[in-house]
Design a protein around this motif. Structure first.
Motif, PDB file in Angstrom:
ATOM      1  N   LEU A   9      37.201  28.601  28.437  1.00  0.00           N
ATOM      2  CA  LEU A   9      37.468  29.926  27.879  1.00  0.00           C
ATOM      3  C   LEU A   9      36.142  30.613  27.573  1.00  0.00           C
ATOM      4  O   LEU A   9      35.289  30.043  26.882  1.00  0.00           O
ATOM      5  CB  LEU A   9      38.303  29.816  26.607  1.00  0.00           C
ATOM      6  CG  LEU A   9      39.582  28.970  26.693  1.00  0.00           C
ATOM      7  CD1 LEU A   9      40.369  29.064  25.390  1.00  0.00           C
ATOM      8  CD2 LEU A   9      40.443  29.385  27.875  1.00  0.00           C
ATOM      9  N   LYS A  17      39.064  33.591  21.830  1.00  0.00           N
ATOM     10  CA  LYS A  17      38.905  32.295  22.491  1.00  0.00           C
ATOM     11  C   LYS A  17      39.465  31.148  21.654  1.00  0.00           C
ATOM     12  O   LYS A  17      40.193  30.292  22.159  1.00  0.00           O
ATOM     13  CB  LYS A  17      37.425  32.027  22.788  1.00  0.00           C
ATOM     14  CG  LYS A  17      36.780  32.980  23.758  1.00  0.00           C
ATOM     15  CD  LYS A  17      35.404  32.511  24.177  1.00  0.00           C
ATOM     16  CE  LYS A  17      34.460  32.261  23.014  1.00  0.00           C
ATOM     17  NZ  LYS A  17      34.200  33.483  22.233  1.00  0.00           N
ATOM     18  N   LEU A  20      43.294  31.143  21.495  1.00  0.00           N
ATOM     19  CA  LEU A  20      43.879  30.744  22.764  1.00  0.00           C
ATOM     20  C   LEU A  20      43.662  29.256  23.024  1.00  0.00           C
ATOM     21  O   LEU A  20      44.577  28.572  23.508  1.00  0.00           O
ATOM     22  CB  LEU A  20      43.287  31.568  23.904  1.00  0.00           C
ATOM     23  CG  LEU A  20      43.784  31.217  25.315  1.00  0.00           C
ATOM     24  CD1 LEU A  20      45.302  31.352  25.397  1.00  0.00           C
ATOM     25  CD2 LEU A  20      43.098  32.093  26.357  1.00  0.00           C
ATOM     26  N   LEU A  24      46.683  26.759  23.770  1.00  0.00           N
ATOM     27  CA  LEU A  24      46.768  26.097  25.067  1.00  0.00           C
ATOM     28  C   LEU A  24      46.875  24.586  24.906  1.00  0.00           C
ATOM     29  O   LEU A  24      47.689  23.932  25.577  1.00  0.00           O
ATOM     30  CB  LEU A  24      45.542  26.437  25.912  1.00  0.00           C
ATOM     31  CG  LEU A  24      45.574  27.697  26.762  1.00  0.00           C
ATOM     32  CD1 LEU A  24      44.249  27.883  27.477  1.00  0.00           C
ATOM     33  CD2 LEU A  24      46.710  27.648  27.776  1.00  0.00           C
ATOM     34  N   ILE A 164      38.956  31.092  32.089  1.00  0.00           N
ATOM     35  CA  ILE A 164      39.750  32.198  31.557  1.00  0.00           C
ATOM     36  C   ILE A 164      38.805  33.085  30.764  1.00  0.00           C
ATOM     37  O   ILE A 164      38.250  32.667  29.747  1.00  0.00           O
ATOM     38  CB  ILE A 164      40.903  31.697  30.667  1.00  0.00           C
ATOM     39  CG1 ILE A 164      41.838  30.801  31.489  1.00  0.00           C
ATOM     40  CG2 ILE A 164      41.675  32.885  30.087  1.00  0.00           C
ATOM     41  CD1 ILE A 164      42.966  30.199  30.675  1.00  0.00           C
ATOM     42  N   SER A 217      50.222  34.247  30.104  1.00  0.00           N
ATOM     43  CA  SER A 217      49.453  34.518  31.325  1.00  0.00           C
ATOM     44  C   SER A 217      48.511  33.356  31.634  1.00  0.00           C
ATOM     45  O   SER A 217      48.352  32.958  32.802  1.00  0.00           O
ATOM     46  CB  SER A 217      48.655  35.814  31.171  1.00  0.00           C
ATOM     47  OG  SER A 217      49.512  36.920  30.973  1.00  0.00           O
ATOM     48  N   SER A 218      47.908  32.805  30.599  1.00  0.00           N
ATOM     49  CA  SER A 218      46.994  31.671  30.772  1.00  0.00           C
ATOM     50  C   SER A 218      47.745  30.437  31.264  1.00  0.00           C
ATOM     51  O   SER A 218      47.283  29.723  32.164  1.00  0.00           O
ATOM     52  CB  SER A 218      46.282  31.358  29.457  1.00  0.00           C
ATOM     53  OG  SER A 218      45.506  32.458  29.025  1.00  0.00           O
TER      54      SER A 218
END
Length: 231
Positions: A9, A17, A20, A24, A164, A217-218
């Motif tokens: 990221l 970051k 996310l 994740l 990402i 989306s990730s």
């Protein structure tokens, strides 16, 4: 070289970051062994630890902050011997964490990293070699500059499975990170979109979007990348 099982990221401070990365890892743990790793140079955390030392801590922390700011604000001026050594040791610390990343990858662990080292552009703020921002200096400074650059070149030869990149405007970044200098945020935001990470697959997302949208989306991109890697 085969890409590492790494989801990296990148983005400016305030781009989302950390949020996310945590999300994740929580989602991916239901399907595969996964770990989270911070790959910044950690100067802030190290500085905070130094600041807790009795008597000399606060003064030494203030000294390091001044030296670091001087290198950032006056890149054309070579750093002193002590400053150059401090910067080089921070890069060695980043390389130590990178070796931990490689060990995780060899064990078959999928690693989600907050930041990823690169050798395309200098500067700790964008995860590149800091001494490369400076010029000249005595033999000691020049030697450390060369060694630091080789260190980043080595790390950059390892390509993550997916990068990402969270893009954000400076106003949003500063609103989320009001303790950061606007000039520094602006520099990062301008430079990060031009990094290629040695040809890695890159997913660009808008860091201003809702966290749930960014996560979904990730996840779609990560799932697709894992399927291709396993094919």
């Amino acid at each position: 070289m085969k890409p590492l099982p790494v989801i990296a990221l990148t983005g400016s401070d305030g781009s989302g970051k950390s949020t996310l990365a945590t999300s994740l890892v929580a989602r991916l743990r239901t399907v595969a062994p996964v770990e989270q790793l911070y790959l910044g140079q950690s100067s802030g955390k190290i500085g905070d630890w130094i600041g807790t030392l009795p008597v000399i801590g606060p003064r030494f922390k203030a000294y390091l902050v001044r030296k670091s700011d001087k290198v950032h604000d006056q890149p054309g001026k070579p750093p002193g011997n002590v400053t150059a050594l401090a910067i080089y040791l921070l890069s060695r610390w980043r390389a130590f964490k990178f070796r931990r990343l490689l060990a995780m990858a060899r064990r078959g662990t999928l690693v989600v990293t907050d930041r990823f080292p690169q050798a395309e552009k200098p500067g700790f703020s964008i995860d590149g070699p800091q001494l490369a921002k400076t010029e000249g200096g005595n033999w000691w400074v020049r030697m450390l500059r060369q060694r630091e650059h080789r260190l980043y070149e080595w790390m950059a030869t390892h390509v993550p499975l997916l990068v990402i990149r969270l893009n954000v405007d400076v106003e949003t970044a500063h609103a989320r990170k009001p303790d950061h200098k606007i000039a520094s945020l602006r520099e990062k935001i301008a430079a990060i979109p031009h990094l290629h990470f040695n040809g890695a697959a890159i997913l660009d997302l808008d860091g201003r979007d809702a966290a749930d949208h960014v996560l979904e989306s990730s996840m779609r991109a990560v799932t697709a990348a894992l399927q291709v890697a396993g094919a």
